[in-house]
Design a protein around this motif. Structure first.
Motif, short mmCIF file in Angstrom:
data_model
loop_
_atom_site.label_atom_id
_atom_site.label_comp_id
_atom_site.label_asym_id
_atom_site.label_seq_id
_atom_site.Cartn_x
_atom_site.Cartn_y
_atom_site.Cartn_z
N ALA A 44 0.82 -1.22 0.00
CA ALA A 44 0.00 0.00 0.00
C ALA A 44 0.85 1.26 0.00
N ALA A 45 2.10 1.14 0.46
CA ALA A 45 2.98 2.31 0.50
C ALA A 45 3.33 2.81 -0.90
N VAL A 46 3.26 1.93 -1.91
CA VAL A 46 3.61 2.35 -3.28
C VAL A 46 2.62 3.39 -3.82
N PRO A 47 1.30 3.07 -3.85
CA PRO A 47 0.37 4.12 -4.31
C PRO A 47 0.30 5.30 -3.36
N ALA A 48 0.49 5.06 -2.06
CA ALA A 48 0.46 6.17 -1.10
C ALA A 48 1.59 7.16 -1.38
N ALA A 49 2.77 6.63 -1.69
CA ALA A 49 3.91 7.51 -2.01
C ALA A 49 3.65 8.27 -3.31
N ALA A 50 2.98 7.62 -4.27
CA ALA A 50 2.66 8.30 -5.52
C ALA A 50 1.68 9.45 -5.29
N VAL A 51 0.69 9.22 -4.43
CA VAL A 51 -0.27 10.28 -4.10
C VAL A 51 0.43 11.42 -3.37
N PHE A 52 1.33 11.05 -2.45
CA PHE A 52 2.10 12.07 -1.72
C PHE A 52 2.93 12.91 -2.67
N GLY A 53 3.60 12.25 -3.62
CA GLY A 53 4.43 12.97 -4.59
C GLY A 53 3.59 13.89 -5.46
N LYS A 54 2.41 13.42 -5.89
CA LYS A 54 1.53 14.24 -6.73
C LYS A 54 1.04 15.47 -5.96
#
Length: 202
Positions: A44-54
């Motif tokens: 779950a950290a993968v999409p969470a990090a993508a959302v954070f970066g966006k």
């Protein structure tokens, strides 16, 4: 690395009960459940990090737009020859040397003079471009689109790396603790058998 991953995967299969094993202990099941939960968190950290970066990219882009709208480049003139200076907190070395000079630029309320760092090899009368706000005060240049994107990507990757290392570190620690507790249990039971006990008396 591959051998360690295979060992962890084999232990997890054994602990989850996917393969029949009468030596499986309750602590193995508990540790396996925690490991699976941490694996899900790591995924779950993968999409969470993508959302954070966006989200971070959008905020940085907004700040860059505001900075660009409230500042502008101006031409400044060196009033004095550059002089070498060494920061007081650093020892003398070539990298710590900086060139500073008195620089002047025009504002709506008149000329503004300030001592600032200038390129090495500059001379009196040379010009350089600086950024000033609406009041004529010197400000940092607004970030470029590429720097905003690079900052957001770096922050997202850093968050993802920390999350993944934390999850897999906790998985390794959980499994190691489970093995230690299981070994202690076997040692107690073996000592019990040596004193004349039987398996049926546990």
């Amino acid at each position: 690395m591959i051998a360690a991953l295979k060992a962890h995967a084999g232990w997890l299969v054994h602990a989850l009960g996917l393969a029949r094993n009468p030596l499986r202990r309750p602590i193995d099941r508990v540790a396996a459940a925690i490991s699976v939960l941490l694996l899900l968190v790591a995924l779950a950290a993968v999409p969470a990090a993508a959302v954070f970066g966006k989200t971070l990219h959008e905020r940085l882009a907004e700040r860059a737009a505001v900075a660009a709208a409230t500042s502008h480049p101006v031409t400044a003139v060196l009033l004095t020859p550059p002089s070498l200076s060494t920061p007081a907190s650093e020892g003398y070395n070539q990298d710590s040397l900086t060139s500073t000079a008195s620089v002047q630029w025009q504002t709506g309320s008149g000329p503004r003079t300030e001592t600032m760092q200038v390129p090495a090899g500059s001379s009196r009368g040379d010009t350089l471009t600086i950024w000033a706000d609406q009041h004529g005060d010197r400000v940092p240049p607004p970030p470029t689109q590429s720097s905003v994107t690079a900052s957001a990507i770096f922050a997202a990757l850093l968050v993802l790396l920390i999350a993944e290392l934390a999850c897999f570190g906790l998985i390794g620690g959980t499994q190691h603790l489970a093995r230690l507790l299981a070994l202690r249990g076997w040692e107690r039971e073996w000592a019990f058998l040596q004193r004349g006990g039987t398996w049926s008396q546990r």
